[in-house]
Design a protein around this motif. Structure first.
Motif, mmCIF file in Angstrom:
data_model
loop_
_atom_site.group_PDB
_atom_site.id
_atom_site.type_symbol
_atom_site.label_atom_id
_atom_site.label_comp_id
_atom_site.label_asym_id
_atom_site.label_seq_id
_atom_site.Cartn_x
_atom_site.Cartn_y
_atom_site.Cartn_z
ATOM 1 N N VAL A 1 0.853 -1.182 0.000
ATOM 2 C CA VAL A 1 0.000 0.000 0.000
ATOM 3 C C VAL A 1 0.895 1.241 0.000
ATOM 4 O O VAL A 1 1.746 1.402 0.883
ATOM 5 N N LEU A 2 0.704 2.114 -0.991
ATOM 6 C CA LEU A 2 1.510 3.321 -1.138
ATOM 7 C C LEU A 2 0.661 4.557 -0.831
ATOM 8 O O LEU A 2 -0.514 4.619 -1.174
ATOM 9 N N GLY A 3 1.289 5.544 -0.209
ATOM 10 C CA GLY A 3 0.572 6.789 0.051
ATOM 11 C C GLY A 3 1.544 7.953 0.049
ATOM 12 O O GLY A 3 2.746 7.777 -0.065
ATOM 13 N N GLY A 4 0.946 9.073 0.197
ATOM 14 C CA GLY A 4 -0.455 9.330 0.353
ATOM 15 C C GLY A 4 -0.684 10.830 0.266
ATOM 16 O O GLY A 4 0.199 11.608 -0.089
ATOM 17 N N THR A 5 -1.884 11.230 0.659
ATOM 18 C CA THR A 5 -2.240 12.635 0.671
ATOM 19 C C THR A 5 -2.968 12.974 1.967
ATOM 20 O O THR A 5 -3.492 12.099 2.649
ATOM 21 N N ALA A 6 -3.016 14.250 2.285
ATOM 22 C CA ALA A 6 -3.796 14.775 3.412
ATOM 23 C C ALA A 6 -4.377 16.103 2.958
ATOM 24 O O ALA A 6 -3.873 17.172 3.278
ATOM 25 N N GLU A 7 -5.448 16.016 2.157
ATOM 26 C CA GLU A 7 -6.026 17.180 1.483
ATOM 27 C C GLU A 7 -7.204 17.711 2.304
ATOM 28 O O GLU A 7 -8.309 17.194 2.244
ATOM 29 N N ASP A 8 -6.920 18.735 3.070
ATOM 30 C CA ASP A 8 -7.879 19.285 4.021
ATOM 31 C C ASP A 8 -9.088 19.881 3.317
ATOM 32 O O ASP A 8 -8.959 20.713 2.423
ATOM 33 N N GLY A 9 -10.277 19.427 3.707
ATOM 34 C CA GLY A 9 -11.513 19.961 3.160
ATOM 35 C C GLY A 9 -11.915 19.393 1.812
ATOM 36 O O GLY A 9 -12.965 19.764 1.280
ATOM 37 N N ASP A 10 -11.127 18.485 1.271
ATOM 38 C CA ASP A 10 -11.400 17.908 -0.054
ATOM 39 C C ASP A 10 -12.320 16.693 0.105
ATOM 40 O O ASP A 10 -11.976 15.735 0.781
ATOM 41 N N GLU A 11 -13.499 16.743 -0.527
ATOM 42 C CA GLU A 11 -14.482 15.671 -0.372
ATOM 43 C C GLU A 11 -14.557 14.746 -1.577
ATOM 44 O O GLU A 11 -15.459 13.908 -1.666
ATOM 45 N N ARG A 12 -13.623 14.844 -2.484
ATOM 46 C CA ARG A 12 -13.637 13.942 -3.648
ATOM 47 C C ARG A 12 -13.351 12.511 -3.200
ATOM 48 O O ARG A 12 -12.407 12.254 -2.462
ATOM 49 N N THR A 13 -14.143 11.583 -3.657
ATOM 50 C CA THR A 13 -13.938 10.180 -3.303
ATOM 51 C C THR A 13 -13.420 9.347 -4.475
ATOM 52 O O THR A 13 -13.125 8.161 -4.302
ATOM 53 N N GLU A 14 -13.290 9.980 -5.630
ATOM 54 C CA GLU A 14 -12.737 9.268 -6.784
ATOM 55 C C GLU A 14 -11.222 9.466 -6.841
ATOM 56 O O GLU A 14 -10.722 10.566 -6.594
ATOM 57 N N PRO A 15 -10.456 8.427 -7.180
ATOM 58 C CA PRO A 15 -8.998 8.577 -7.307
ATOM 59 C C PRO A 15 -8.635 9.539 -8.421
ATOM 60 O O PRO A 15 -9.334 9.624 -9.444
ATOM 61 N N ASP A 16 -7.553 10.268 -8.216
ATOM 62 C CA ASP A 16 -7.043 11.197 -9.211
ATOM 63 C C ASP A 16 -5.780 10.589 -9.826
ATOM 64 O O ASP A 16 -4.835 10.236 -9.112
#
Length: 312
Positions: free
Chosen positions: A217-232
Motif C-alpha cells: 500500500v503506497l501513500g499518500g495525501t492529506a487534502e484538508d476539506g477535499d471531499e472527492r472520493t474518486e482517485p485522481d
C-alpha cells in the motif's frame, strides 16, 4: 429494551465499540449505512501511530491501550489481520513524541534522524471481518441501514452509540467536522518487508509504504476539506514516484488498485462523551478520530462502553 444497545456506524470504531459492549453482556446491534468492508476504515493503510488526532492529553492513554490489545491479537495474524512489523519513520525525533512513546517497545532514534520501530500493521479487510465475527459470536448483529436521525435508534434501545465518523457532521449535527482526503495506490509487492513513512509536506502530501499480505500500500495525501472520493490519476502517479525515490523497485510494481478515504477530522479532537437522548435514554458520542481511528480504537471503545453502561 433494558440491556439493548444500538451502535450507529460500522467502521473500526463502531465495530470495536460494539464488540466491547457485547462482551460485557449487552444485546448489541450495529446499524451501518455501508457494509464494514466499504467504510473509510477498510481503505486505511492502518499502521498503529497517533497521526492527525487530538486532544493530545487523552490520545496517549487510548493509543497505549489499543497498542497492548494489538500486541495480543498479533499472535494470530491470519485470523485478526494484525501483525507486528518493523519499519522507519523518517525525520522524526523521539523527543518530540508524547509520553505514550515510552510504552512502545523497540522504538529507537537512529543516527540518521529517523525513528526505527516495530509496530502493529493491520490488514483492514481481514480485521474488520474478524471484528464482525467476534461481535456475532458474542450475540451481536450488523444491519445495513441508512440513518438520517438518531431518533429511530433511541426508540428501540435505551443506549445509542454514535460512531458515524464524518457522518456525524450532519447527524449530530457537528459543523466542526471536516474531511481530510487520503489517496492510496495498491501495487504488487516487489519484496518489501518493512514499512516506511515520511512526514507531511507543505503541500499536504505524505510518503509511505506498508507491506500487506499480497500487496504493498503506497501513500499518500492529506487534502484538508477535499471531499472527492474518486482517485485522481495525477495524484496516483505522484504517490508512486515519491515512494520509488525511497525504494526504486516500486517504480516497476504492477498497480492493483486505487483507494480514497475521507478522514473525519474534528476541531478540538475526538468527541467521546454522553448526553441524554430524545427517547429518554442516553446517546454516547465516539467520533472525530481523524487519521488515527485504528490507533485508538480499543481505548476509545472501552471508554465509550463505560459511559454507555453507566447510563444503562
Amino acid at each position: 429494551m433494558s440491556g439493548d444497545v444500538i451502535v450507529v456506524g460500522g467502521g473500526v470504531i463502531g465495530l470495536t465499540t460494539a464488540v466491547v459492549l457485547a462482551e460485557r453482556g449487552r444485546r448489541v446491534r450495529v446499524w451501518t449505512r455501508d457494509a464494514p468492508d466499504a467504510t473509510t476504515s477498510a481503505v486505511a493503510g492502518a499502521l498503529w501511530w497517533p497521526y492527525r488526532i487530538e486532544p493530545e492529553e487523552r490520545v496517549g492513554a487510548w493509543a497505549s491501550a489499543t497498542l497492548r490489545t494489538y500486541e495480543e491479537l498479533a499472535a494470530d495474524p491470519a485470523a485478526t489481520g494484525v501483525r507486528m512489523v518493523a519499519g522507519i519513520h523518517a525525520d522524526t525525533a523521539l523527543a518530540g513524541l508524547g509520553r505514550w512513546a515510552g510504552e512502545v517497545a523497540e522504538l529507537r532514534q537512529l543516527a540518521s534522524g529517523a525513528l526505527a520501530a516495530r509496530l502493529p500493521l493491520i490488514d483492514m479487510p481481514v480485521h474488520l471481518a474478524w471484528l464482525r465475527s467476534r461481535l456475532e459470536a458474542a450475540g451481536g448483529t450488523v444491519e445495513t441501514r441508512g440513518v438520517t436521525s438518531f431518533a429511530p435508534a433511541a426508540a428501540r434501545a435505551p443506549v445509542v452509540v454514535n460512531c458515524t465518523g464524518l457522518g456525524a457532521r450532519e447527524l449530530v449535527p457537528d459543523p466542526s467536522l471536516r474531511p481530510v482526503r487520503g489517496q492510496l495506490v495498491v501495487v504488487e509487492n516487489p519484496g518489501i518487508e518493512e514499512w516506511f513513512t515520511a512526514a507531511d509536506a507543505a503541500d499536504g502530501t505524505t510518503t509511505y509504504f506498508f507491506p500487506q499480505p499480497g500487496r504493498l500500500v503506497l501513500g499518500g495525501t492529506a487534502e484538508d476539506g477535499d471531499e472527492r472520493t474518486e482517485p485522481d490519476a495525477r495524484t496516483a502517479a505522484a504517490i508512486v514516484a515519491r515512494c520509488a525515490r525511497v525504494h526504486p523497485d516500486i517504480a516497476h510494481a504492477r498497480v492493483l488498485g486505487h483507494r480514497v478515504g475521507l478522514r473525519p477530522v474534528r476541531a478540538g479532537g475526538v468527541r467521546l462523551d454522553a448526553e441524554p437522548s430524545a427517547g429518554g435514554g442516553v446517546l454516547v458520542h465516539n467520533y472525530g478520530h481523524g487519521g488515527a481511528g485504528v490507533t485508538v480504537a480499543w481505548g476509545c471503545a472501552r471508554e465509550a462502553a463505560s459511559l454507555a453502561l453507566r447510563h444503562d
